[in-house]
Design a protein around this motif. Structure first.
Motif, PDB file in Angstrom:
ATOM      1  N   ARG A   1      -2.322  13.431  -0.962  1.00 41.58           N
ATOM      2  CA  ARG A   1      -1.617  14.584  -1.527  1.00 41.58           C
ATOM      3  C   ARG A   1      -0.965  15.411  -0.428  1.00 41.58           C
ATOM      4  N   ALA A   2      -1.654  15.530   0.719  1.00 42.02           N
ATOM      5  CA  ALA A   2      -1.097  16.303   1.830  1.00 42.02           C
ATOM      6  C   ALA A   2       0.214  15.708   2.325  1.00 42.02           C
ATOM      7  N   VAL A   3       0.304  14.380   2.352  1.00 36.18           N
ATOM      8  CA  VAL A   3       1.557  13.730   2.767  1.00 36.18           C
ATOM      9  C   VAL A   3       2.703  14.168   1.859  1.00 36.18           C
ATOM     10  N   GLN A   4       2.418  14.373   0.585  1.00 35.40           N
ATOM     11  CA  GLN A   4       3.452  14.753  -0.377  1.00 35.40           C
ATOM     12  C   GLN A   4       3.717  16.267  -0.380  1.00 35.40           C
ATOM     13  N   GLU A   5       2.648  17.071  -0.334  1.00 38.53           N
ATOM     14  CA  GLU A   5       2.785  18.512  -0.553  1.00 38.53           C
ATOM     15  C   GLU A   5       2.808  19.340   0.728  1.00 38.53           C
TER      16      GLU A   5
ATOM     17  N   ILE B   1       0.834  -1.201   0.000  1.00 36.28           N
ATOM     18  CA  ILE B   1       0.000   0.000   0.000  1.00 36.28           C
ATOM     19  C   ILE B   1       0.867   1.250   0.000  1.00 36.28           C
ATOM     20  N   SER B   2       1.856   1.289   0.891  1.00 35.91           N
ATOM     21  CA  SER B   2       2.721   2.458   0.999  1.00 35.91           C
ATOM     22  C   SER B   2       3.507   2.692  -0.282  1.00 35.91           C
ATOM     23  N   GLU B   3       3.979   1.610  -0.896  1.00 33.87           N
ATOM     24  CA  GLU B   3       4.720   1.738  -2.155  1.00 33.87           C
ATOM     25  C   GLU B   3       3.813   2.234  -3.273  1.00 33.87           C
ATOM     26  N   ASP B   4       2.583   1.728  -3.327  1.00 34.33           N
ATOM     27  CA  ASP B   4       1.654   2.171  -4.361  1.00 34.33           C
ATOM     28  C   ASP B   4       1.352   3.657  -4.244  1.00 34.33           C
ATOM     29  N   LYS B   5       1.418   4.176  -3.012  1.00 31.25           N
ATOM     30  CA  LYS B   5       1.161   5.597  -2.780  1.00 31.25           C
ATOM     31  C   LYS B   5       2.432   6.449  -2.852  1.00 31.25           C
ATOM     32  N   ASP B   6       3.589   5.803  -3.019  1.00 35.87           N
ATOM     33  CA  ASP B   6       4.873   6.511  -3.079  1.00 35.87           C
ATOM     34  C   ASP B   6       5.078   7.382  -1.840  1.00 35.87           C
ATOM     35  N   GLU B   7       4.853   6.796  -0.671  1.00 37.28           N
ATOM     36  CA  GLU B   7       4.930   7.537   0.589  1.00 37.28           C
ATOM     37  C   GLU B   7       6.374   7.683   1.069  1.00 37.28           C
ATOM     38  N   PRO B   8       6.641   8.740   1.861  1.00 38.05           N
ATOM     39  CA  PRO B   8       7.965   8.865   2.480  1.00 38.05           C
ATOM     40  C   PRO B   8       8.182   7.761   3.513  1.00 38.05           C
ATOM     41  N   GLU B   9       9.428   7.527   3.829  1.00 33.96           N
ATOM     42  CA  GLU B   9       9.786   6.418   4.716  1.00 33.96           C
ATOM     43  C   GLU B   9       9.147   6.553   6.090  1.00 33.96           C
ATOM     44  N   TRP B  10       9.023   7.786   6.602  1.00 34.67           N
ATOM     45  CA  TRP B  10       8.477   7.966   7.947  1.00 34.67           C
ATOM     46  C   TRP B  10       7.018   7.511   8.034  1.00 34.67           C
TER      47      TRP B  10
ATOM     48  N   LYS C   1       3.289  15.422   9.180  1.00 36.84           N
ATOM     49  CA  LYS C   1       4.211  14.683  10.051  1.00 36.84           C
ATOM     50  C   LYS C   1       4.055  15.114  11.508  1.00 36.84           C
ATOM     51  N   GLU C   2       3.772  16.392  11.736  1.00 38.04           N
ATOM     52  CA  GLU C   2       3.614  16.895  13.106  1.00 38.04           C
ATOM     53  C   GLU C   2       2.318  16.426  13.751  1.00 38.04           C
ATOM     54  N   TYR C   3       1.216  16.415  12.985  1.00 37.78           N
ATOM     55  CA  TYR C   3      -0.100  16.205  13.583  1.00 37.78           C
ATOM     56  C   TYR C   3      -0.674  14.803  13.381  1.00 37.78           C
ATOM     57  N   PHE C   4      -0.247  14.081  12.357  1.00 38.12           N
ATOM     58  CA  PHE C   4      -0.895  12.822  11.988  1.00 38.12           C
ATOM     59  C   PHE C   4      -0.689  11.745  13.047  1.00 38.12           C
ATOM     60  N   MET C   5      -1.732  11.439  13.789  1.00 37.34           N
ATOM     61  CA  MET C   5      -1.778  10.366  14.778  1.00 37.34           C
ATOM     62  C   MET C   5      -0.643  10.445  15.803  1.00 37.34           C
ATOM     63  N   THR C   6      -0.285  11.694  16.172  1.00 37.45           N
ATOM     64  CA  THR C   6       0.752  11.906  17.184  1.00 37.45           C
ATOM     65  C   THR C   6       0.203  12.550  18.455  1.00 37.45           C
ATOM     66  N   LYS C   7      -0.901  13.297  18.338  1.00 31.40           N
ATOM     67  CA  LYS C   7      -1.391  14.064  19.482  1.00 31.40           C
ATOM     68  C   LYS C   7      -2.840  13.739  19.836  1.00 31.40           C
ATOM     69  N   ALA C   8      -3.704  13.686  18.846  1.00 32.55           N
ATOM     70  CA  ALA C   8      -5.139  13.500  19.111  1.00 32.55           C
ATOM     71  C   ALA C   8      -5.517  12.017  19.157  1.00 32.55           C
ATOM     72  N   VAL C   9      -5.194  11.278  18.105  1.00 32.72           N
ATOM     73  CA  VAL C   9      -5.562   9.850  18.016  1.00 32.72           C
ATOM     74  C   VAL C   9      -4.307   9.025  17.743  1.00 32.72           C
ATOM     75  N   PRO C  10      -3.526   8.697  18.747  1.00 30.21           N
ATOM     76  CA  PRO C  10      -2.393   7.808  18.520  1.00 30.21           C
ATOM     77  C   PRO C  10      -2.883   6.384  18.268  1.00 30.21           C
ATOM     78  N   PRO C  11      -2.143   5.589  17.532  1.00 37.57           N
ATOM     79  CA  PRO C  11      -2.567   4.200  17.283  1.00 37.57           C
ATOM     80  C   PRO C  11      -2.781   3.401  18.564  1.00 37.57           C
TER      81      PRO C  11
END
Length: 476
Positions: A158-162, A41-50, A168-178
Motif C-alpha cells: 500500500r505504501a508503494v501506491q499511497e 509478481i509486479s503485475e499482480d501488485k499493480d506496481e509502478p514501473e520504477w 522511492k527515496e528510501y527503499f533499498m537505496t541507502k541502508a540495504v542496497p541489493p
C-alpha cells in the motif's frame, strides 16, 4: 475471548505455533526465480514501473553474485535451492492490502492469528498491528489517535501506491542496497508485504506497534520488507514476530529491514523469531542513525535449521548511539549464526553489543560481529560482551568478533565467556524443591533476563515459554 482461547493462550504455546492450515491462495507463482516470475509478481501488485525496474535490477545482481560459502564457520547452505522455492503466494482474501477488522478475514486465517494471540495483544498492549500471511499483509490497523498526529503504519504494498515518493527515496537505496549481499539482492527482486512506518517530527508513539509474519505453506519463501522512518526527535518501538509450522520441504525466510533514525530520534526494533527446524532464516537488517539519535535492536532467534542474522547500524551523525541485545538458541541439527555490525562514522558515537547464546543436544551457536570505527570518529566508544551457555559436551559455541579501529582516540572493550550449566547450581535449586528440568529452566531464564526485560511483559513471557519448549525438544 472464550475459555478455550484462554486455555490455549495460557498453557499450550506449542500448539499455538505448530498448527498447520489447509493451503488456500488466490494466486501462487511458479517455483523458481526468473524475469517472467518478477514481472508476474509486479503485475499482480499493480506496481509502478520504477519498482519493476528495481526488482529486475536486483534479479540481475542476484544472478551475478556467488552463494556465500567462504565465511569461516558459516552455516551450511547447500540445501538452499532457490529454484525449488515458491516465491509468492497471495492469500485468498477479498481486500488487497488487508482488512482493518479481524472479523472480515476468512475463518482459516482468522483462526491462525487467534491461536497466535495477535488480536488479544492488539487490545491490550499495542498502538497498531499488522499481520502477514504467506506473501501479503491480511490485516492492518492503527489507533486513530496516532493517525491524527500523522503517524503512518501500513503494509509496504500500500505504501508503494499511497506514499510513493517516500518509498522511492528510501527503499533499498541507502541502508540495504541489493548489492549488499546475494540474499539482499534476492530480497530486492521478490520482496512482498511487510510494514511501512513513518513517525513525524516531535511525535512519541508511547505504545509499541507490531507486525506478525506467518508462513503456512510447504516449500515457500517469505520476503517481507520493513521500512521505518523516524523524523527528528520522534520515538517508536516496533515489534516483529515470526513463525512457521514444520514441513518436509525446506522453507526460506529472507526479509529486509531498513530503519532511518532522524536527529535526536529513538527507535527500538524488537524481534522474536520462532521458525520451524526446516526453515533457513537469512535476513539483512540495517539502520542509519543521525546526530544524537538512538537505535536499539533486541533480537531473539530460535527454531530454524540455519540462521544468518547480523543487524547493523551506521552511526552517521555525532553523538549517535546504538545498542544491540541478542539471544540465540540452537538444538539438535541447528546452526544459529547471529551477531551485530556497527559502523562509527562520526565523533562521540557510542555502541554496546550484548550477545547471549544457548546450545544443547549437539546444536551450534556462533556470534559473528563487526565494529568499525572510522578515522576521525574520535571520542567514540564501543563495548562487546558475548556469553554462551552449553548443556552438554556435544554442543558448540563460537565467537568471531572483528574490530576495525582506524582512530586512536577511542575506547574499545570486548569480553567473552563460555560456560556449562553447573551441577552445583542445579543441585542447589533441587535442594530448594525444584526438579532437574525446572532448575535448568530457571538458570536459563536468569541468563536471558537482559533480553526479556527489554520486551513488553506479554512478549517476555512468550519468549521464556518458547525457550522452555526448545529445552524440552517440543518445537519442530
Amino acid at each position: 475471548m472464550s475459555s478455550d482461547q484462554d486455555q490455549l493462550k495460557e498453557t499450550d504455546t506449542e500448539a499455538r505455533f505448530e498448527f498447520k492450515k489447509e493451503e488456500k491462495s488466490a494466486f501462487e507463482a511458479e517455483k523458481g526465480l526468473t524475469e517472467e516470475t518478477i514481472r508476474v509478481i509486479s503485475e499482480d501488485k499493480d506496481e509502478p514501473e520504477w519498482m519493476l525496474e528495481r526488482r529486475l535490477r536486483a534479479l540481475r545482481q542476484f544472478q551475478e553474485m556467488p552463494m556465500p560459502t567462504d565465511w569461516p564457520g558459516q552455516p551450511d547452505l547447500s540445501e538452499v535451492e532457490i529454484d525449488e522455492i515458491v516465491p509468492y503466494i497471495r492469500p485468498d482474501i477479498d481486500t488487497r492490502g488487508g482488512v482493518d477488522d479481524w472479523e472480515d478475514l476468512p475463518d482459516e486465517i482468522q483462526d491462525t492469528f487467534d491461536k497466535l494471540g495477535i488480536p488479544e495483544a492488539e487490545k491490550n498492549a499495542l498502538s497498531g498491528v499488522g499481520a502477514q500471511y504467506e506473501s501479503e499483509i491480511v490485516y492492518q490497523n492503527m489507533q486513530e489517535r496516532w493517525e491524527e498526529k500523522g503517524v503512518i503504519f501500513c503494509d509496504m504494498d500500500r505504501a508503494v501506491q499511497e506514499h510513493e515518493e517516500k518509498v522511492k527515496e528510501y527503499f533499498m537505496t541507502k541502508a540495504v542496497p541489493p548489492s549488499d549481499n546475494k540474499f539482499a539482492a534476492l530480497h530486492g527482486a521478490i520482496w512482498s508485504g511487510g510494514s511501512f512506518v513513518y513517525i513525524p517530527e516531535d511525535t512519541t508513539v508511547n505504545m509499541p506497534v507490531q507486525a506478525y509474519f506467518r508462513m503456512n505453506s510447504d516449500g515457500m519463501g517469505q520476503f517481507e520488507h520493513t521500512l521505518i522512518i523516524a523524523e527528528e526527535n520522534s520515538e517508536v518501538h516496533y515489534i516483529e514476530g515470526c513463525s512457521a509450522p514444520k514441513y518436509s520441504e525446506f522453507n526460506l525466510h529472507s526479509g529486509g529491514v531498513e530503519v532511518f533514525v532522524g536527529e535526536g530520534a529513538h527507535v527500538q526494533y524488537s524481534t522474536v523469531q520462532n521458525w520451524s527446524k526446516n526453515t533457513y532464516n537469512l535476513n539483512t537488517k540495517r539502520a542509519i542513525a543521525e546526530k544524537d539519535a538512538t537505535m536499539e535492536w533486541v533480537s531473539g532467534s530460535m527454531g530454524s535449521k540455519a540462521t544468518m542474522l547480523y543487524p547493523s547500524t551506521i552511526l552517521k551523525g555525532p553523538g549517535a548511539t546504538d545498542n544491540h541485545i541478542t539471544i540465540a538458541m540452537a538444538g539438535e541439527g541447528q546452526d544459529i549464526d547471529t551477531g551485530a555490525k556497527v559502523y562509527h562514522n562520526a565523533p562521540n558515537t557510542k555502541s554496546t553489543i550484548e550477545s547471549k547464546s544457548i546450545a544443547k543436544d549437539g546444536g551450534r551457536t556462533n556470534y559473528r560481529g563487526l565494529v568499525h570505527i572510522s578515522d576521525g570518529a574520535e571520542d567514540s566508544s564501543t563495548s562487546v560482551e558475548c556469553d554462551a551457555l552449553m548443556f552438554d559436551n556435544e554442543s558448540t559455541s563460537d565467537t568471531m568478533p572483528y574490530m576495525e579501529i582506524e582512530e586512536s582516540k577511542v575506547d574499545v572493550a570486548h569480553e567473552a565467556t563460555v560456560g556449562k550449566i553447573g551441577d552445583e547450581d542445579v543441585f542447589y535449586l533441587q535442594s530448594r524443591g525444584l526438579d532437574d528440568d525446572d532448575a535448568k529452566q530457571m538458570i536459563v531464564a536468569g541468563f536471558i533476563e537482559p533480553i526479556t526485560e527489554e520486551l513488553p511483559i506479554e512478549y517476555a513471557v512468550e519468549l521464556n515459554r518458547l525457550i522452555e519448549l526448545e529445552m524440552e525438544g517440543s518445537l519442530g
